[in-house]
Design an enzyme around this catalytic site. Structure first.
Site, short mmCIF file in Angstrom:
data_model
loop_
_atom_site.label_atom_id
_atom_site.label_comp_id
_atom_site.label_asym_id
_atom_site.label_seq_id
_atom_site.Cartn_x
_atom_site.Cartn_y
_atom_site.Cartn_z
N CYS A 338 -14.32 17.87 39.95
CA CYS A 338 -14.27 19.02 40.85
C CYS A 338 -15.12 20.17 40.30
CB CYS A 338 -12.82 19.43 41.08
SG CYS A 338 -12.58 20.45 42.56
N HIS A 436 -9.81 14.22 42.31
CA HIS A 436 -8.65 14.52 41.48
C HIS A 436 -7.74 13.29 41.43
CE1 HIS A 436 -9.35 18.77 40.81
NE2 HIS A 436 -9.54 18.96 42.10
#
Length: 497
Positions: A338, A436
């Protein structure tokens, strides 16, 4: 489940109770009216077609413990600190605004309370039992008139309260007794029992104090839970090291340090989704070490750049400490997730600069052929994708599941492998991804662990057995140490009333 303080173990107790109920065929669900955390997971928004929003990690974990699909009703209000005393306000999964702490109660309190009641009523209409988790201490008297997760929840849910105290910190008797004394009268009447958590030592030495506590409070001690971490993902900020501190995960496996591989994780000032690293630390012989931004990485065998709530500000903080030069000279495997992925690219465009209100183009670390363009829209979705086993994931196979929560769109320049979802990229042993939960996939965490062992020049230790189930372990912990005579209070004696 209310607490005498933060980090007393409420989340684990709730998860254990929910799995224990599920074992009995009881239809139960978690609920936390308001949470504050930058560790979020993706959940279904009720009533929306393929619509997803954000909830706190603990409620996603608790939903899994209850064996129900995580929805935004499980955590209708989520506050995500963004620095400078401000928090992003997430209501029923969707971002509404970013506000200073002092104005939240003026601008969003009524909306938040209404959303919490609406979500609770939906859950109550479709489940037999709701196990609600409080936040911090239930006796914060300065917030008693606006304490959504504790006081308001207990009232609008007509809830019975179990008070949890942490004996490891010391002073558990005073904490439990004092918390009861500070509660409003109507809440004190709702307290049906006390739980002592994180106990070490000889239980018989504790018994005289427990008897006196019951005498003084008029409330039974429902059980004493030992200090035994079942391995559930953490959420509370106390679980992550402070800025500049070094914290190491994975040292409990009994493998000598000389036979271990170290994965260094830079401790961003605005670190988020730190739970991404916990599964990696479960690999025998892997040490996940949080390091300050001025670290040399001399003792590291691999690096993972985690997520951040403020990519640009943390990128600049890293550059000021010389971390970009250190990372470029590092020769081992690297993964960026991310915000960490965004930093690995060539540049970030349309970037908001904290404290100035301006936008700019910021140079990245330049380790991946990719650029990121920020926009106000946030991407929130679940993902399932095939795995291309390129370095540093050589040996991985099958599909990877996880979730995306981010702002900004990344575009790969040139012809390079996209080993996971479109937009991911790998080059020269460096991988960037928005996924994630990456290391929750066994094949991927084993492959990256092997890459770290290879960089360390040592062989991975032999695997012994299979990974344990932390949800079953949490339920066993609760069921083993809960007093039999009080099981009916927690619906563990059969069908709920």
């Amino acid at each position: 489940m209310a607490g005498t303080a933060s980090h007393v173990g409420k989340s684990t107790v709730v998860a254990g109770l929910l799995r224990a109920l599920s074992r009995r065929g009881v239809d139960a669900a978690p609920f936390k009216a308001q949470n504050m955390s930058n560790n979020a997971r993706v959940a279904v928004i009720p009533g929306g077609k393929d619509a997803y929003g954000e909830i706190g990690v603990s409620q996603a974990v608790q939903a899994r413990a209850a064996e129900v699909t995580p929805t935004t009703d499980h955590n209708p209000v989520l506050l995500k600190p963004s620095g400078g005393g401000e928090s992003q306000v997430i209501v029923q999964g969707r971002a509404r605004a970013t506000v200073p702490a002092g104005t939240y109660y003026e601008s969003h309190w009524e909306t938040a309370r209404a959303a919490a009641i609406e979500s609770f009523e939906r859950l109550a209409a479709t489940h037999d039992v709701i196990v609600a988790e409080g936040a911090g201490s239930i006796a914060e008297i300065n917030l008693a008139d606006r304490d959504l997760a504790n006081v308001e929840t207990a009232r609008f849910a007509d809830a019975r309260i179990v008070l949890v105290g942490d004996i490891e910190r010391g002073g558990v008797f005073a904490s439990l007794y004092g918390t009861l004394e500070l509660l409003p009268d109507d809440l004190r009447e709702r307290v049906v029992g006390l739980l002592v958590n994180k106990f070490r030592g000889d239980r018989s030495l504790l018994d005289p104090g427990l008897c006196e506590l019951e005498s003084k409070t008029g409330r039974p001690v429902l059980g004493v839970l030992p200090h035994d971490d079942p391995g559930l993902p953490e959420e509370d900020s106390l679980s992550a090291p402070a800025v500049g501190d070094r914290g190491v995960l994975g040292e409990e496996d009994g493998i000598p340090t000389a036979e271990a591989a170290t994965v260094a994780v830079p401790r961003w000032p605005h670190l988020s989704n730190a739970t991404d690293l916990e599964p990696l630390a479960s690999v025998p012989g892997v040490r996940v070490a949080y390091v300050p931004l001025d670290a040399t990485l001399a003792t590291a065998d691999a690096v993972v750049l985690p997520g951040t709530k403020n990519t640009v500000d943390d990128l600049r903080a890293a550059r000021e400490e010389g971390f970009d030069d250190t990372l470029r000279s590092f020769e081992g495997p690297i993964v960026g997730v991310c915000g960490g992925y965004q930093m690995l690219g060539e540049r970030i465009e349309n970037a908001h600069v904290e404290g100035t209100g301006s936008v700019d183009t910021v140079r990245g670390f330049g380790l991946l052929p990719m650029k990121t363009v920020f926009s106000p829209e946030k991407r929130v979705q679940r993902r399932s994708c095939g795995v291309d086993p390129v370095p540093p994931l050589r040996g991985a196979s099958g599909r990877a599941t996880g979730y995306e929560i981010h702002m900004g769109t990344s575009t790969v320049t040139g012809d390079h492998p996209e080993p996971l979802e479109p937009g991911s990229v790998a080059q020269d042993g460096v991988l960037g991804t928005y996924l994630h939960g990456l290391f929750e996939n066994r094949s991927i965490r084993r492959a990256f662990g092997d890459a770290a062992f290879g960089a360390a020049g040592i062989s991975p230790p032999m695997e012994t057995g299979t990974d344990s189930d932390p949800y079953e372990a949490a339920a066993d912990l609760l069921e083993t140490h809960l007093s039999d005579q009080y099981r009916s209070l927690l619906h563990l004696d059969g069908t709920p009333d």
